[in-house]
Design a protein around this motif. Structure first.
Motif, PDB file in Angstrom:
ATOM      1  N   TYR A 128       0.823  -1.212   0.000  1.00  0.00           N
ATOM      2  CA  TYR A 128       0.000   0.000   0.000  1.00  0.00           C
ATOM      3  C   TYR A 128       0.859   1.265   0.000  1.00  0.00           C
ATOM      4  O   TYR A 128       1.975   1.278   0.530  1.00  0.00           O
ATOM      5  N   HIS A 129       0.306   2.312  -0.576  1.00  0.00           N
ATOM      6  CA  HIS A 129       0.830   3.662  -0.385  1.00  0.00           C
ATOM      7  C   HIS A 129       0.185   4.169   0.911  1.00  0.00           C
ATOM      8  O   HIS A 129      -1.039   4.310   0.969  1.00  0.00           O
ATOM      9  N   VAL A 130       0.985   4.399   1.932  1.00  0.00           N
ATOM     10  CA  VAL A 130       0.451   4.709   3.258  1.00  0.00           C
ATOM     11  C   VAL A 130       0.523   6.212   3.541  1.00  0.00           C
ATOM     12  O   VAL A 130       1.608   6.794   3.573  1.00  0.00           O
ATOM     13  N   LEU A 131      -0.641   6.810   3.740  1.00  0.00           N
ATOM     14  CA  LEU A 131      -0.734   8.217   4.133  1.00  0.00           C
ATOM     15  C   LEU A 131      -1.043   8.259   5.624  1.00  0.00           C
ATOM     16  O   LEU A 131      -2.107   7.820   6.054  1.00  0.00           O
ATOM     17  N   GLY A 196      -1.766   1.379 -10.660  1.00  0.00           N
ATOM     18  CA  GLY A 196      -2.198   0.084 -10.144  1.00  0.00           C
ATOM     19  C   GLY A 196      -1.957  -0.106  -8.662  1.00  0.00           C
ATOM     20  O   GLY A 196      -1.915  -1.249  -8.178  1.00  0.00           O
ATOM     21  N   GLY A 197      -1.808   0.995  -7.928  1.00  0.00           N
ATOM     22  CA  GLY A 197      -1.518   0.903  -6.502  1.00  0.00           C
ATOM     23  C   GLY A 197      -2.758   1.005  -5.632  1.00  0.00           C
ATOM     24  O   GLY A 197      -3.880   1.213  -6.117  1.00  0.00           O
ATOM     25  N   ARG A 198      -2.545   0.855  -4.332  1.00  0.00           N
ATOM     26  CA  ARG A 198      -3.636   0.934  -3.347  1.00  0.00           C
ATOM     27  C   ARG A 198      -3.248   1.931  -2.251  1.00  0.00           C
ATOM     28  O   ARG A 198      -2.075   2.091  -1.932  1.00  0.00           O
ATOM     29  N   LEU A 199      -4.281   2.570  -1.671  1.00  0.00           N
ATOM     30  CA  LEU A 199      -4.067   3.597  -0.646  1.00  0.00           C
ATOM     31  C   LEU A 199      -4.527   3.091   0.720  1.00  0.00           C
ATOM     32  O   LEU A 199      -5.608   2.521   0.854  1.00  0.00           O
ATOM     33  N   TYR A 200      -3.679   3.340   1.734  1.00  0.00           N
ATOM     34  CA  TYR A 200      -4.025   3.035   3.129  1.00  0.00           C
ATOM     35  C   TYR A 200      -3.848   4.331   3.925  1.00  0.00           C
ATOM     36  O   TYR A 200      -2.745   4.856   4.015  1.00  0.00           O
ATOM     37  N   VAL A 201      -4.942   4.871   4.474  1.00  0.00           N
ATOM     38  CA  VAL A 201      -4.894   6.104   5.259  1.00  0.00           C
ATOM     39  C   VAL A 201      -4.943   5.747   6.743  1.00  0.00           C
ATOM     40  O   VAL A 201      -5.865   5.044   7.182  1.00  0.00           O
ATOM     41  N   ILE A 202      -3.962   6.221   7.498  1.00  0.00           N
ATOM     42  CA  ILE A 202      -3.917   5.999   8.943  1.00  0.00           C
ATOM     43  C   ILE A 202      -4.033   7.354   9.634  1.00  0.00           C
ATOM     44  O   ILE A 202      -3.179   8.231   9.434  1.00  0.00           O
TER      45      ILE A 202
END
Length: 678
Positions: A128-131, A196-202
């Motif tokens: 994931y691309h983590v924000l 083609g990536g995915r986002l994960y927001v914390i």
């Protein structure tokens, strides 16, 4: 308090000494040592803790559990309970930029490591691309600036800065605008999807700034920034943010994880109703916090003799343990307070153990960084049923009430007339639960978890502005006038009119409140300007630290004994609730049983217009078994009891003991000298 210079870590115990637990194990690397303080007190950077091989309680198995939940989740726990460290571990676990070598260094040996290598785990670990965002922003405006504008600007600037760094970190090309973070989040997500990536927001500490506004009693700013206007998503920045996350959650490639303290800001923001709460999920009861075995293993790292280990463990249990959440199999310790204690202990065990022998041990055991906001109890006391819940908790009574689900700030402070008093008590208890002042007992009652929480509850609830001289004069030169003024100040300044008129505000709770206030004022706690030179001892019913608080005779015991040297003052306190009194007002009579809070001001006005003689003539609703028919009869009974107990001064080892009868009639206080009344 001065401590010796911090020592470097001793070699960490090898894996053969690690403790394997049902929920997790304590991971330590074989034949290696840490490169800094052994106990990472105040640190939440997971990667740094692992790189330096510091003490770490492995709760990584909950990552797998989390993947079985909804795409968007939220976990609420009391302040400083390890939420941020877990959130940071999630960020490192899912980050596509975490290299294989880093992943093995950070997660090798942890519960989650084998899962991460499985076919199922490979679908999410490092994918994931983590924000990562943290909403603990400044809420104090610069000189001359409007607070609401300042906070909204700070929030937008924080999100903008993090989105900018996020895009740079992952090499994303996106239109990021500070004035419109909702638009910017959408554009960043589009850029991620394009590759083609995915986002994960914390989102860590989602309600930190909201709590500051709430507890500062700045309800205008709170409603503007958090709640906004119903049906208008863009009317508040926090609502707009969570509305955007809700929209992104409709895409199957998005996940989010949010931490905070209480659910109230989330309910007011409205836009976050897509998130699944893990707060009361039994499977996540132990995700944060230390178990006893964790603490025992930590103490094994310190060079202590066996009896010192037992002594330290006993103290940590009394002061830091006791938290239970839904599904807890045993009470949990506050992890930050444990690391605070252990960090000081490892610096110089002998010196610190000496400090723990001092009378003011609370000062040694307390970490000011973990203090509950001084306004939490104040906010609770403003709400209907709040003071009763606070007083009951302070007196040691378990609260037999259920926790409330979702509720809003306005509903908390001003519930609708149709709502019951049990709802009031439930919401007040829920607020204290989320802030760590209450927790579940083994029998599912709500109780104060430990001595630290009890101290904070007493300290905050007793912050009344009373001149210390008034206390000293009342103790050394007792008169009716001095004690009436002192008791009125403590009750009326420390509680709302609604509280004093509430039928749930009982005699035991007022006894505890009066005892705590006098005791703390004479010790310089609260708003007293200095510590009294008097050595005052205050005793009250069922004080767990005093087995002989009530000097008993064959006829019973008195409520409160205040003594200094060879002199003492004895108070026999009686409480008359509105439902026990005959009022002139028909409206009061109609609502005095269940909806008394809606006529509290009218009760105060009716009783306040009476002289003390007229008040004593007010009739009781029912004649008591002992034949008492009026307020005056109750006062006479209190004085007779006080005089009887005061005559037993020798049993108290006092030369002089002055007794007073005290009757609380809603907002009115009557004090009568027992010797003159008999």
């Amino acid at each position: 308090m001065a401590f010796l210079q911090r020592m470097r870590c001793r070699p960490v115990l090898t894996s053969a000494h690690s403790v394997m637990l049902h929920r997790h194990h304590l991971s330590h690397r074989m034949n290696s040592s840490c490169t800094g303080p052994l106990f990472p007190y105040g640190k939440t950077d997971f990667a740094s803790i692992r790189e330096r091989n510091q003490f770490f309680v492995d709760n990584s198995r909950f990552i797998k559990e989390l993947e079985q939940q909804a795409e968007s989740n939220i976990l609420l726990r009391p302040p400083r309970f390890g939420k941020s460290l877990f959130a940071n571990m999630l960020a490192r676990y899912y980050d596509v930029n975490t290299t294989q070598e880093q992943f093995e260094r950070w997660f090798g040996g942890l519960d989650i490591f084998e899962h991460a290598k499985s076919a199922e785990g490979l679908k999410s670990a490092r994918q994931y691309h983590v924000l990562k965002l943290n909403f603990s922003i400044d809420v104090v405006p610069a000189h001359g600036q409007d607070r609401m504008t300042w906070i909204a600007g700070n929030l937008r600037a924080h999100i903008y800065a993090n989105l900018t760094r996020f895009a740079s970190k992952y090499g994303l090309s996106a239109d990021i605008r500070e004035a419109n973070f909702a638009y910017s989040l959408e554009k960043v997500t589009e850029a991620i999807h394009s590759r083609g990536g995915r986002l994960y927001v914390i989102v860590d500490e989602y309600d930190r700034f909201a709590n500051k506004l709430m507890l500062d009693a700045d309800l205008g700013a709170y409603e503007s920034i958090v709640a906004g206007k119903s049906g208008q998503a863009l009317s508040s920045p926090i609502r707009s943010f969570f509305e955007t996350l809700k929209m992104l959650a409709e895409d199957g490639t998005f996940r989010s994880y949010t931490t905070g303290i209480a659910p109230i800001a989330l309910a007011d923001a409205s836009g976050a109703n897509h998130m699944w709460s893990l707060t009361h999920e039994p499977d996540f009861a132990d995700v944060c916090g230390f178990k006893r075995a964790d603490v025992e293993t930590a103490l094994a790292h310190v060079d202590l003799r066996p009896h010192d280990v037992k002594f330290a463990l006993n103290l940590m249990e009394k002061y830091y343990d006791g938290y239970r959440f839904d599904g807890s199999t045993e009470p949990l310790y506050n992890p930050t307070l444990c690391l605070f204690f252990l960090d000081k202990l490892v610096e110089d065990p002998s010196y610190f153990l000496e400090e723990l022998q001092e009378p003011d041990i609370m000062d040694v055991m307390t970490d000011d960084n973990v203090n509950v906001s001084e306004n939490v109890v104040g906010l609770v006391q403003r709400a209907p049923g709040g003071c009763e819940a606070v007083l009951a908790a302070r007196s040691g009574e378990p609260l037999d009430t259920r926790l409330s689900g979702t509720y809003r700030l306005r509903q908390f402070l001003s519930p609708a007339e149709g709502e019951s008093s049990s709802t009031d008590a439930s919401q007040a208890a829920t607020m204290m639960y989320h802030h760590g002042l209450l927790t579940y007992s083994a029998t599912r009652k709500l109780v104060v978890p430990n001595l630290i929480a009890k101290h904070r509850l007493l300290h905050q609830a007793c912050s009344v502005r009373i001149p210390l001289r008034a206390v000293e004069e009342a103790v050394l030169h007792p008169t009716e006038r001095r004690w009436r003024r002192l008791i009125e100040d403590i009750f009326v300044l420390g509680n709302s009119v609604a509280t004093l008129c509430d039928n749930n505000c009982n005699e035991a709770a007022l006894q505890s409140a009066l005892c705590s206030a006098i005791g703390q004022l004479t010790r310089g706690i609260g708003n007293a300007s200095h510590e009294s030179e008097l050595k005052v001892k205050v005793k009250v019913l069922e004080n767990e630290n005093e087995n002989e608080n009530k000097k008993t005779s064959e006829d019973g015991y008195a409520d409160i004994l205040v003594q200094t040297g060879g002199s003492g003052v004895l108070l026999e306190l009686k409480r008359l609730r509105p439902r026990q009194i005959e009022f002139k007002s028909e409206r009061i009579m109609e609502k005095r049983d269940k909806k008394v809070r809606f006529v509290a001001e009218e009760i105060s006005e009716e009783l306040g217009g009476m002289s003390e003689e007229e008040l004593c003539e007010v009739k009781l609703r029912y004649v008591s078994k002992s034949g008492m028919r009026t307020v005056g009869d109750v006062l006479d009974s209190a004085c007779k009891q006080a005089a009887k107990y005061a005559a037993l001064k020798e049993s108290h080892r006092l030369d002089r003991l002055h007794g007073f009868g005290v009757v609380s009639v809603a907002t009115r206080i009557i004090v009568r000298d027992a010797e003159l009344n008999v």
